[in-house]
Design a protein around this motif. Structure first.
Motif, PDB file in Angstrom:
ATOM      1  N   PRO A   1      -7.121  -3.956  -8.685  1.00  0.00           N
ATOM      2  CA  PRO A   1      -6.290  -5.089  -9.112  1.00  0.00           C
ATOM      3  C   PRO A   1      -5.390  -5.547  -7.967  1.00  0.00           C
ATOM      4  CG  PRO A   1      -6.218  -3.299 -10.726  1.00  0.00           C
ATOM      5  CD  PRO A   1      -6.871  -2.749  -9.494  1.00  0.00           C
TER       6      PRO A   1
ATOM      7  N   GLY B   1       0.273  -9.774  -5.701  1.00  0.00           N
ATOM      8  CA  GLY B   1       0.668 -10.544  -4.516  1.00  0.00           C
ATOM      9  C   GLY B   1       0.146  -9.922  -3.239  1.00  0.00           C
TER      10      GLY B   1
ATOM     11  N   GLY C   1      -1.947   0.465  -1.539  1.00  0.00           N
ATOM     12  CA  GLY C   1      -2.323   0.321  -2.953  1.00  0.00           C
ATOM     13  C   GLY C   1      -3.466  -0.637  -3.198  1.00  0.00           C
ATOM     14  N   VAL C   2      -3.670  -1.608  -2.304  1.00  0.00           N
ATOM     15  CA  VAL C   2      -4.720  -2.604  -2.549  1.00  0.00           C
ATOM     16  C   VAL C   2      -5.881  -2.472  -1.567  1.00  0.00           C
ATOM     17  CG1 VAL C   2      -3.248  -4.315  -3.683  1.00  0.00           C
ATOM     18  CG2 VAL C   2      -3.456  -4.357  -1.189  1.00  0.00           C
TER      19      VAL C   2
ATOM     20  N   LEU D   1      -5.262 -11.684  -9.492  1.00  0.00           N
ATOM     21  CA  LEU D   1      -4.743 -12.217 -10.767  1.00  0.00           C
ATOM     22  C   LEU D   1      -4.032 -13.557 -10.599  1.00  0.00           C
ATOM     23  CD1 LEU D   1      -5.260 -10.403 -13.238  1.00  0.00           C
ATOM     24  CD2 LEU D   1      -4.956  -8.946 -11.266  1.00  0.00           C
TER      25      LEU D   1
ATOM     26  N   SER E   1       5.113 -11.416  -4.444  1.00  0.00           N
ATOM     27  CA  SER E   1       4.722 -10.286  -5.296  1.00  0.00           C
ATOM     28  C   SER E   1       4.784 -10.754  -6.749  1.00  0.00           C
ATOM     29  CB  SER E   1       5.603  -9.062  -5.047  1.00  0.00           C
ATOM     30  OG  SER E   1       6.966  -9.382  -5.206  1.00  0.00           O
TER      31      SER E   1
ATOM     32  N   GLY F   1       2.980  -8.403 -12.613  1.00  0.00           N
ATOM     33  CA  GLY F   1       2.099  -7.249 -12.878  1.00  0.00           C
ATOM     34  C   GLY F   1       2.257  -6.183 -11.806  1.00  0.00           C
TER      35      GLY F   1
ATOM     36  N   GLU G   1      -0.185   1.774 -11.311  1.00  0.00           N
ATOM     37  CA  GLU G   1      -0.722   1.307 -10.024  1.00  0.00           C
ATOM     38  C   GLU G   1      -2.201   0.904 -10.073  1.00  0.00           C
ATOM     39  OE1 GLU G   1       0.558   3.325  -6.493  1.00  0.00           O
ATOM     40  OE2 GLU G   1       2.279   4.236  -7.478  1.00  0.00           O
TER      41      GLU G   1
ATOM     42  N   PRO H   1      10.947  -9.669   7.126  1.00  0.00           N
ATOM     43  CA  PRO H   1       9.489  -9.516   7.162  1.00  0.00           C
ATOM     44  C   PRO H   1       8.798 -10.562   8.034  1.00  0.00           C
ATOM     45  CG  PRO H   1      10.305  -9.519   4.895  1.00  0.00           C
ATOM     46  CD  PRO H   1      11.468  -9.852   5.760  1.00  0.00           C
TER      47      PRO H   1
ATOM     48  N   ARG I   1       9.141  -9.504  11.713  1.00  0.00           N
ATOM     49  CA  ARG I   1       8.444  -8.259  12.007  1.00  0.00           C
ATOM     50  C   ARG I   1       7.036  -8.545  12.558  1.00  0.00           C
ATOM     51  NH1 ARG I   1       6.236  -3.851   7.658  1.00  0.00           N
ATOM     52  NH2 ARG I   1       5.432  -5.751   6.743  1.00  0.00           N
TER      53      ARG I   1
ATOM     54  N   HIS J   1      10.952   3.207  -4.794  1.00  0.00           N
ATOM     55  CA  HIS J   1      10.405   1.998  -5.411  1.00  0.00           C
ATOM     56  C   HIS J   1       9.190   1.406  -4.700  1.00  0.00           C
ATOM     57  CE1 HIS J   1      13.739   0.539  -2.747  1.00  0.00           C
ATOM     58  NE2 HIS J   1      12.818  -0.312  -2.372  1.00  0.00           N
TER      59      HIS J   1
HETATM   60  C1  LIG Z   1       8.427  -7.220   3.160  1.00  0.00           C
HETATM   61  C2  LIG Z   1       8.303  -6.393   1.924  1.00  0.00           C
HETATM   62  C3  LIG Z   1       9.425  -6.163   1.145  1.00  0.00           C
HETATM   63  C4  LIG Z   1       9.317  -5.378  -0.002  1.00  0.00           C
HETATM   64  N1  LIG Z   1      10.429  -5.212  -0.775  1.00  0.00           N
HETATM   65  C5  LIG Z   1      10.352  -4.497  -1.909  1.00  0.00           C
HETATM   66  C6  LIG Z   1      11.496  -4.340  -2.745  1.00  0.00           C
HETATM   67  O1  LIG Z   1      12.570  -4.862  -2.473  1.00  0.00           O
HETATM   68  N2  LIG Z   1      11.349  -3.603  -3.874  1.00  0.00           N
HETATM   69  C7  LIG Z   1      10.154  -3.036  -4.203  1.00  0.00           C
HETATM   70  O2  LIG Z   1      10.069  -2.378  -5.228  1.00  0.00           O
HETATM   71  N3  LIG Z   1       9.068  -3.166  -3.421  1.00  0.00           N
HETATM   72  C8  LIG Z   1       9.124  -3.891  -2.306  1.00  0.00           C
HETATM   73  N4  LIG Z   1       8.008  -4.048  -1.521  1.00  0.00           N
HETATM   74  C9  LIG Z   1       6.733  -3.457  -1.953  1.00  0.00           C
HETATM   75  C10 LIG Z   1       5.922  -4.381  -2.896  1.00  0.00           C
HETATM   76  O3  LIG Z   1       6.373  -5.704  -2.791  1.00  0.00           O
HETATM   77  C11 LIG Z   1       6.027  -3.892  -4.326  1.00  0.00           C
HETATM   78  O4  LIG Z   1       5.325  -2.679  -4.459  1.00  0.00           O
HETATM   79  C12 LIG Z   1       5.504  -4.904  -5.363  1.00  0.00           C
HETATM   80  O5  LIG Z   1       5.877  -4.457  -6.644  1.00  0.00           O
HETATM   81  C13 LIG Z   1       4.013  -5.113  -5.323  1.00  0.00           C
HETATM   82  O6  LIG Z   1       3.705  -6.252  -6.106  1.00  0.00           O
HETATM   83  P1  LIG Z   1       2.382  -7.103  -5.808  1.00  0.00           P
HETATM   84  O7  LIG Z   1       2.236  -8.125  -6.867  1.00  0.00           O
HETATM   85  O8  LIG Z   1       2.413  -7.615  -4.411  1.00  0.00           O
HETATM   86  O9  LIG Z   1       1.288  -5.989  -5.975  1.00  0.00           O
HETATM   87  P2  LIG Z   1       0.010  -5.646  -5.063  1.00  0.00           P
HETATM   88  O10 LIG Z   1       0.433  -5.363  -3.681  1.00  0.00           O
HETATM   89  O11 LIG Z   1      -0.989  -6.734  -5.254  1.00  0.00           O
HETATM   90  O12 LIG Z   1      -0.466  -4.335  -5.769  1.00  0.00           O
HETATM   91  C14 LIG Z   1       0.323  -3.177  -5.754  1.00  0.00           C
HETATM   92  C15 LIG Z   1      -0.346  -2.133  -6.657  1.00  0.00           C
HETATM   93  O13 LIG Z   1      -0.342  -2.586  -7.994  1.00  0.00           O
HETATM   94  C16 LIG Z   1      -1.669  -2.791  -8.479  1.00  0.00           C
HETATM   95  N5  LIG Z   1      -1.620  -4.034  -9.242  1.00  0.00           N
HETATM   96  C17 LIG Z   1      -1.141  -5.233  -8.840  1.00  0.00           C
HETATM   97  N6  LIG Z   1      -1.169  -6.108  -9.858  1.00  0.00           N
HETATM   98  C18 LIG Z   1      -1.672  -5.460 -10.921  1.00  0.00           C
HETATM   99  C19 LIG Z   1      -1.934  -5.811 -12.276  1.00  0.00           C
HETATM  100  N7  LIG Z   1      -1.671  -7.031 -12.765  1.00  0.00           N
HETATM  101  N8  LIG Z   1      -2.459  -4.868 -13.101  1.00  0.00           N
HETATM  102  C20 LIG Z   1      -2.725  -3.613 -12.657  1.00  0.00           C
HETATM  103  N9  LIG Z   1      -2.499  -3.233 -11.382  1.00  0.00           N
HETATM  104  C21 LIG Z   1      -1.971  -4.137 -10.535  1.00  0.00           C
HETATM  105  C22 LIG Z   1      -2.541  -2.825  -7.244  1.00  0.00           C
HETATM  106  O14 LIG Z   1      -3.847  -2.381  -7.532  1.00  0.00           O
HETATM  107  C23 LIG Z   1      -1.797  -1.889  -6.315  1.00  0.00           C
HETATM  108  O15 LIG Z   1      -2.096  -0.557  -6.589  1.00  0.00           O
HETATM  109  C24 LIG Z   1       8.082  -4.814  -0.366  1.00  0.00           C
HETATM  110  C25 LIG Z   1       6.949  -5.075   0.415  1.00  0.00           C
HETATM  111  C26 LIG Z   1       7.058  -5.853   1.548  1.00  0.00           C
HETATM  112  C27 LIG Z   1       5.847  -6.123   2.371  1.00  0.00           C
END
Ligand SMILES: Cc1cc2nc3c(=O)[nH]c(=O)nc-3n(C[C@H](O)[C@H](O)[C@H](O)COP(=O)(O)OP(=O)(O)OC[C@H]3O[C@@H](n4cnc5c(N)ncnc54)[C@H](O)[C@@H]3O)c2cc1C
Length: 581
Positions: A131, A134, A141-142, A158, A206, A209, A265, A398, A401, A504
Motif C-alpha cells: 500500500p 504519500g 515501508g514502501v 491510494l 503524506s 491512511g 503498516e 526537506p 536536504r 513516530h
Molecule cells: C521530510 C519528512 C518529514 C517527516 N515528518 C514526520 C512527522 O513529523 N511525523 C511523522 O509521524 N512522520 C514523519 N515523517 C514520516 C512519514 O511522513 C510518516 O510515516 C507518514 O505517516 C507516512 O504517510 P504516507 O501517506 O506518506 O505513507 P507511505 O509512505 O505511503 O506509507 C507508509 C507505510 O504505510 C503503509 N500505508 C500507506 N498508506 C496505507 C493505507 N491506506 N493502508 C494501509 N497501509 C498504508 C505503507 O505500505 C507503508 O508501510 C516524515 C517523513 C519525511 C520524508
C-alpha cells in the motif's frame, strides 16, 4: 506494451527527492547548503539531478489483470516514484542511479471495490502488495524488498481515494478516505469550519491512511501527539474481507480493534476510510521563545511543563547545536519554543503560569515579545519571532536536504522516547555512541543535535539530527556507506540505553532489527497469527514488522545492510540472549 505515461493525476513529484518536480530553493536555502559543504570541507558544485532516462528498469514479470489494466501503470516515472520512500538512503540511492528494485506495476485503484479486486487478483497470483499513501516513509515501508518468493510486486497507490465523504458537525468528526493528503483534507474540511489539526512535517505529501497505519506524530507537542488520538473508527480492506470498526467515542469492550490497525503498516490490509475527530481552528495563539544557558535545566523545565496539566501545543526544546540547524540561535544556548492555542479562550493564564515555571528553572525571554504575543492572540503574531522562524525552517528543511544529499552529505534524523528518570544519561549516551560511530565512519568531528519534539508527563521524545560527509571528494557512495554504519549504531544505541526504536517514524523494513529487540517475542507471534487470519497467503507488505508465516523475507538494519542478529520469531528466548551488534 505498457504505457510510458504516468497514470498519476497529481502534480508530478520528484522521484529522487522531496516535493514537486519543479520545486526550487530560494537564495538563503542555497546559501545554507553551500555553508554546510564549506563546514564539512566538501567541494561544492552544481551536480546534475537524476533523470528518468538514466534508469533502466526490468520489465514487469507478469501481465496486469485485464479487467483492471486501465488502473495499472508500468510507466518508468511511476515505478521509480514507487520504488522507495524519502529516507536519506532512498534519496542517496537515486543520486547514485542505483535505486532499489522497482515494483512491477503501480496500481492506481479507482475506488474501494478496485482495492478489493486487486487484492483478490494478487492472492490468486502470488503477488506482493505494498500500500502506498504519500510515499513519505523514512523506514523502507514502501520499498519493494519482499524477498524471492513472490511472482511480482504491485505498489497500490491510494491517490484516487482522496475525499472527505461525510462530516458530522454535531460530534465534530468526519469520514475521510485513506489516500487523502494533508492539504487535500484540510481544504475539504475548511468549508465546514473544522480542521483535523494533525500536522506532521511531511503534511504536504503524506496521507491520512499512511498516518494511521504508521501512528504518525503531528505538531502537538503534548496531549494529542499521535494520530491515534484523533481516530474514531477505521475501515481496512484485507485479503480475507473488510474489517470495519464501530464509531464510538470510547469503549471498554475488550482489546480496542482500532489499536490493531494503528501501526499495522500495510501488513494486514489497506486502510480505505476512517472517521476522525475534528476541531474548530484555533482563534487564540500565544507563544514565547525561551533561552536556557544549561540544556538540562531546560529539560527539567520541560518536564515541569509536561507534568503541569497546562498542555502546551508547542513545547520543543532545541539543544544549542539544533538552534543553529534550525536557524533560531547561534549555538550558545538551548531554546525552548513554547506555544499555546485554543479555539475557545484567551491564553494569558496558561502562558503566564508556564512562564512562572520557566523562571523557576532559570529560563530567560523577551518580556516585550511575550506581551506582544498576548496582545495579538487572534492575529498572525505567532508567525513571527523564534516560533515562526523555527516553523518555517522546519517545513523547508526537506527541500534543501535534496541537493545536500547529492553533494555527498549525510543528513538524517532518528527519533525515540524514554522516561524522564533516564533522560539525562540517555541523551549523553546516545550522543556519545552515535557521535563516535559518526567519527569512525567519516573521520570528522560529529555534528549531532537534538530537539524534544513531543513530551509526556513521564518522558520526552528526543529527535536527533545528524549531518556528516562521506569523504573529502563529496562522494555519495562514501556517504551512503558511512550512513549505514551510523544507522546501525543509532538503532543499537536507542535500544541499549532504554529508548524505543521509533516514536513516530514507524518500523518499516529498516527498524525491524530494533523492533524485534523491543517487543516481546510472544507479541510478535500474536501479530503473526492475526496476520495469517487477515492475509492467509502473506501478500501484504511482506518484510515490514514481521515475516508472513511460511515466508522468510528477513530483517535488515538499514537499506541493504543486515540488521543486528536477533532470535527468530517463535523462539521464546529471553531478550538477554539478543546480540546487539
Ligand atoms: C521530510 C519528512 C518529514 C517527516 N515528518 C514526520 C512527522 O513529523 N511525523 C511523522 O509521524 N512522520 C514523519 N515523517 C514520516 C512519514 O511522513 C510518516 O510515516 C507518514 O505517516 C507516512 O504517510 P504516507 O501517506 O506518506 O505513507 P507511505 O509512505 O505511503 O506509507 C507508509 C507505510 O504505510 C503503509 N500505508 C500507506 N498508506 C496505507 C493505507 N491506506 N493502508 C494501509 N497501509 C498504508 C505503507 O505500505 C507503508 O508501510 C516524515 C517523513 C519525511 C520524508
Amino acid at each position: 506494451m505498457p504505457s510510458q505515461t504516468t497514470l498519476s493525476r497529481r502534480a508530478p513529484r520528484r522521484f529522487w527527492g522531496w516535493g514537486q518536480a519543479d520545486a526550487t530553493l530560494d537564495a538563503r536555502e542555497q546559501a545554507t547548503v553551500k555553508t554546510l559543504t564549506e563546514q564539512l570541507e566538501v567541494p561544492w558544485s552544481e551536480r546534475p539531478v537524476p533523470q528518468v532516462h538514466e534508469f533502466t528498469l526490468p520489465p514487469p514479470r507478469m501481465a496486469a489483470p485485464t479487467a483492471l489494466a486501465a488502473q495499472f501503470s508500468a510507466a518508468p516515472l511511476d515505478r521509480l516514484n514507487h520504488s522507495a520512500g524519502k529516507s536519506y538512503a532512498d534519496l542517496a540511492r537515486m543520486w547514485l542511479r542505483t535505486p532499489p528494485a522497482p515494483p512491477d506495476w503501480v496500481a492506481y485503484a479507482d475506488d474501494e471495490q478496485a482495492v478489493v479486486d486487486i487484492l483478490d487478483w494478487a492472492q490468486a497470483h502470488n503477488v506482493a502488495v505494498i500500500p502506498y499513501g504519500g510515499g513519505s516513509s523514512v523506514c523502507g515501508g514502501v520499498e519493494a524488498a519482499v524477498g524471492e518468493s513472490y511472482a511480482a510486486v504491485v505498489s497500490l497507490d491510494l491517490e484516487r481515494l482522496n475525499h472527505v465523504l461525510e462530516v458530522d458537525p454535531v460530534s465534530r468528526a468526519a469520514r475521510i478516505q485513506g489516500g487523502t493528503l494533508g492539504p487535500e483534507l484540510q481544504a475539504q474540511l475548511k468549508p465546514h469550519g473544522l480542521t483535523l489539526r494533525h500536522f506532521p512535517q511531511s503534511f504536504e505529501f503524506s496521507s491520512l491512511g499512511g498516518w494511521i497505519v504508521t501512528r504518525a506524530g503531528g505538531h502537538y507537542a503534548t496531549q494529542h501527539t499521535h494520530i491515534d488520538d484523533f481516530v474514531e473508527n477505521t475501515r481496512l480492506v484485507t485479503p480475507a474481507g473488510v474489517l470495519q470498526t464501530r464509531r464510538l467515542p470510547a469503549s471498554g469492550a475488550g482489546p480496542a480493534p482500532d489499536r490493531l490497525v494503528l501501526g499495522s503498516e500495510g501488513t494486514l490490509g489497506v486502510l480505505t476510510e476512517a472517521w476522525v475527530r475534528l476541531q474548530q481552528p484555533p482563534r487564540f495563539r500565544a507563544s514565547a521563545s525561551i533561552r536556557f544557558s544549561d540544556y538540562f535545566a531546560g529539560a527539567d523545565c520541560v518536564r515541569a511543563l509536561a507534568q503541569s496539566g497546562l498542555n502546551p501545543s508547542n513545547c520543543r526544546l532545541l539543544d544549542p547545536l539544533e538552534t543553529v540547524f534550525s536557524g533560531v540561535g547561534d549555538g550558545r544556548h538551548a531554546i525552548l519554543v513554547l506555544g499555546f492555542e485554543s479555539a475557545d479562550h484567551p491564553l494569558d493564564a496558561w502562558l503566564g503560569r508556564a512562564l512562572e515555571l520557566v523562571r523557576d528553572h532559570g529560563g530567560s525571554y523577551d518580556a516585550g515579545a511575550v506581551a506582544r504575543s498576548l496582545a495579538a492572540q487572534g492575529g498572525d503574531e505567532h508567525r513571527s519571532g523564534a516560533a515562526g522562524a523555527w516553523r518555517d525552517a522546519f517545513l523547508r528543511m526537506p527541500y534543501w536536504r535534496d541537493p545536500a544529499v547529492g553533494l555527498g552529505l549525510v543528513m538524517d534524523t532518528f527519533e525515540t522516547a524514554t522516561t524522564w528518570d533516564r533522560f539525562a544519561s540517555f541523551y549523553a549516551s546516545i550522543k556519545a555512541d552515535v557521535g563516535a560511530a559518526m567519527e569512525r565512519a567519516t573521520g570528522q568531528e560529529a555534528l549531532i543535535s537534538c530537539r524534544l519534539t513531543h513530551v509526556y508527563p513521564d518522558g520526552p521524545a528526543p529527535y536527533f539530527t545528524l549531518i556528516a560527509r562521506g569523504d573529502a571528494q563529496g562522494s555519495v557512495a562514501s556517504a551512503l556507506a558511512a550512513w549505514r554504519d551510523i544507522k546501525q549504531a543509532a538503532t543499537a544505541a536507542v535500544i541499549h540505553h532504554g529508548g524505543t526504536v521509533t516514536h513516530h517514524h514507524a518500523v518499516g523494513r529498516d527498524h525491524r532489527s530494533g523492533y524485534e529487540q523491543e517487543v516481546p517475542p510472544l507479541l510478535r507471534q500474536m501479530l503473526a497469527a492475526a496476520k495469517q487470519v487477515a492475509d492467509p497467503t502473506g501478500i501484504m507488505n511482506p518484510g515490514v514488522l514481521i515475516d508472513p508465516v511460511g515466508r522468510s523475507v528477513g530483517i535488515r538494519g538499514g537499506h541493504g545492510c543486515a540488521g543486528p542478529r536477533t532470535e527468530s520469531l517463535g523462539q521464546n528466548s529471553a531478550l538477554a540472549h539478543v546480540n546487539i551488534a
